[in-house]
Design an enzyme around this catalytic site. Structure first.
Site: not given
Ligand code: 9WO
Length: 246
Positions: A89, A169, A154, A116
């Site tokens: 994220p 397209d 794709r 995390e």
């Molecule tokens: C866990 C968490 C717990 C409490 C407060 C904040 C927190 N953030 C996270 C977190 O970012 N965990 C991630 C889980 C660690 C990396 C992999 N994970 C992940 C990737 N969650 N969401 C994504 C992601 C990837 C691409 N686009 C959107 C979401």
């Protein structure tokens, strides 16, 4: 093109990649997908891949060493010039332009994190790009890695048939797609718009462009602002808005 996925749950990604367009591309050997599990790059009896965060707080952090071992193995299998992409994220937003850019590469190494997150020193020294699918949190990066693979595969030459490519397209002009209808002609009193039954191809194309412009304007004004609408498109959008008010 070669994809390598680093994940504690490689079967998750492997299973999804067996189906649909990506599955067909693999069977036709247009695409290869490899996997590397950080757990296979540990040296302690418990095969530890995570540890408690310095500074305290809840949750666990993925350790540097096993990730570095996994990336090293993935690099050996991947063509030269395959960047390491971490899905999180905190990344820049992945979009169609990024997919287009990746489709020109010989390969991609995708890191799907868990817990995390990942030790920051690993991101600094091994990751070329950190990318996000949007502002939401998943329980791991696997679903996001699969989304990237799907969006890129794709675009590769020969992966889609002529019909599918043509459909793509028209969708790639920075607009949302127009509505679609198929049989039956009436469902619970809701009819297919007359123009689609008219056989007038010019009128149909005009209607579809008008709907695409109207919906994009309603749902994603940010996309409309990025575009340079042609005079014809501006006229169609004005018509759409006028018809909405009645
Ligand atoms: C866990 C968490 C717990 C409490 C407060 C904040 C927190 N953030 C996270 C977190 O970012 N965990 C991630 C889980 C660690 C990396 C992999 N994970 C992940 C990737 N969650 N969401 C994504 C992601 C990837 C691409 N686009 C959107 C979401």
């Amino acid at each position: 093109m070669h994809f390598d996925v680093i994940s504690l749950f490689p079967e998750m990604v492997a299973t999804i990649a067996e189906f649909g367009v990506v599955g067909r591309a693999q069977r036709r050997e247009l695409v290869t997908v490899g996997f590397e599990n950080p757990r296979d790059h540990t040296s302690d009896v418990h095969r530890t891949v995570d540890d408690r965060p310095y500074g305290g707080g809840p949750g666990m952090v993925m350790k540097y060493e096993s990730l570095a071992g996994a990336v090293s193995a993935a690099r050996q299998r991947s063509p030269e010039g395959s960047p390491v992409v971490y899905l999180s994220p905190q990344g820049k937003v992945f979009d169609q332009a990024t997919a287009n850019r990746f489709a020109e590469l010989p390969g991609l190494i995708l890191l799907a994190g868990r817990y995390e997150g990942v030790d920051e020193r690993f991101i600094e020294s091994q990751v070329d790009e950190e990318l996000s699918l949007g502002d939401f949190v998943l329980s791991g990066g696997e679903v996001a890695a699969m989304a990237v693979i799907d969006a890129v595969v794709r675009l590769l030459p020969g992966v889609l048939g002529d019909d599918e490519s043509a459909a793509q397209d028209s969708f790639m002009e920075g607009l949302l797609d127009h509505p679609h209808y198929t049989r039956p002609e009436e469902i619970d009193g809701c009819n297919v718009p007359d123009v689609l039954l008219s056989g007038d191809h010019a009128a149909i194309a005009r209607w579809r462009m008008k709907e695409a412009l109207g919906r994009t304007n309603q749902r994603r004004p940010d996309l409309i602002r990025k575009l340079e609408l042609s005079e014809e498109q501006q006229t169609l959008l004005d018509e759409f808005l006028k018809e909405q008010k009645q």
